[in-house]
Write an enzyme that holds these catalytic residues in place. Structure first.
Site, PDB file in Angstrom:
ATOM      1  N   GLU A  17     148.288  57.669  -6.308  1.00 19.67           N
ATOM      2  CA  GLU A  17     148.734  56.908  -5.137  1.00 19.67           C
ATOM      3  C   GLU A  17     148.127  55.510  -5.122  1.00 19.67           C
ATOM      4  O   GLU A  17     146.965  55.324  -4.788  1.00 19.67           O
ATOM      5  CB  GLU A  17     148.371  57.660  -3.847  1.00 19.67           C
ATOM      6  CG  GLU A  17     149.017  59.022  -3.730  1.00 19.67           C
ATOM      7  CD  GLU A  17     150.532  58.960  -3.661  1.00 19.67           C
ATOM      8  OE1 GLU A  17     151.075  57.944  -3.140  1.00 19.67           O
ATOM      9  OE2 GLU A  17     151.174  59.913  -4.117  1.00 19.67           O
ATOM     10  N   GLU A  68     146.835  58.153   5.369  1.00 20.58           N
ATOM     11  CA  GLU A  68     147.406  57.876   4.043  1.00 20.58           C
ATOM     12  C   GLU A  68     147.460  59.146   3.200  1.00 20.58           C
ATOM     13  O   GLU A  68     148.448  59.397   2.499  1.00 20.58           O
ATOM     14  CB  GLU A  68     146.609  56.794   3.317  1.00 20.58           C
ATOM     15  CG  GLU A  68     147.161  56.442   1.950  1.00 20.58           C
ATOM     16  CD  GLU A  68     148.588  55.912   1.988  1.00 20.58           C
ATOM     17  OE1 GLU A  68     149.427  56.403   1.202  1.00 20.58           O
ATOM     18  OE2 GLU A  68     148.862  55.010   2.798  1.00 20.58           O
ATOM     19  N   GLU A 128     155.019  63.011   1.138  1.00 20.87           N
ATOM     20  CA  GLU A 128     155.874  62.463   0.086  1.00 20.87           C
ATOM     21  C   GLU A 128     155.919  63.384  -1.130  1.00 20.87           C
ATOM     22  O   GLU A 128     156.980  63.572  -1.737  1.00 20.87           O
ATOM     23  CB  GLU A 128     155.390  61.076  -0.322  1.00 20.87           C
ATOM     24  CG  GLU A 128     155.626  60.028   0.736  1.00 20.87           C
ATOM     25  CD  GLU A 128     155.141  58.650   0.324  1.00 20.87           C
ATOM     26  OE1 GLU A 128     154.422  58.526  -0.691  1.00 20.87           O
ATOM     27  OE2 GLU A 128     155.489  57.682   1.030  1.00 20.87           O
TER      28      GLU A 128
END
Length: 136
Positions: A38, A79, A86
Site C-alpha cells: 500500500e 488507512e 479494498e
C-alpha cells in the site's frame, strides 16, 4: 451441521497466551503487508512518524500532546481499514462493478476525513504555540 458442531472459524479456537501471541503475529504480518503493498500507507507513515516523535516533546499540556499523537494514529488505523476493504473487494472480483467502486470510494472518504481531522487538530493546537514563539 449439528447443534454440537461449532459454527465459528477454526482460526477462533486459540485461547489464553497462545491467542495473544498469534494475534501479535497476525498484526505484524498485517503491518508488513500494508507497508509492502500500500503506497498510501507508506506515505502516511512517513508523515506520521516524525509527528509522533515530535509531539511528546512540545511545550504543551499532556492532553494536547496526546491529541496530536492520537489523530495521526487514527489516520493510520483508517488507512489500514480502507486497505483491508479494498483487498476484500479485489478478492471477490477484479471486474469493475458499481458496488465495488462505492465500497472503495467510501473507504477513501473515511481516510480523507481522518486526514482533515488530523490537519485541523495539529493546526488548532500548534498555531497558538507558533504565534507565541514568533512574538518573542
Amino acid at each position: 451441521m449439528s447443534e454440537n458442531e461449532s459454527q465459528f472459524s477454526e482460526f477462533k479456537s486459540k485461547s489464553g497466551f497462545r491467542r495473544i501471541l498469534s494475534a501479535y503475529s497476525y498484526s505484524m504480518q498485517g503491518f508488513q503487508a500494508a507497508w509492502r503493498n500500500e503506497h498510501a500507507f507508506r506515505q502516511e507513515v512517513m508523515i506520521v512518524v516524525p509527528g509522533m516523535l515530535i509531539a511528546p516533546f512540545l511545550p504543551l499540556p499532556a492532553l494536547h500532546r496526546l491529541a496530536l499523537v492520537a489523530v495521526v494514529m487514527l489516520l493510520l488505523i483508517v488507512e489500514l481499514l480502507n486497505s483491508a476493504i479494498e483487498t476484500v473487494v479485489d478478492r471477490i472480483s477484479l471486474e469493475r462493478h458499481p458496488l465495488s467502486k462505492v465500497a472503495k470510494d467510501i473507504g477513501s472518504a473515511a481516510v480523507f476525513l481522518s486526514l482533515v481531522l488530523a490537519g485541523m487538530t495539529w493546526a488548532v493546537i500548534l498555531l497558538p504555540l507558533a504565534k507565541a514563539y514568533f512574538r518573542t
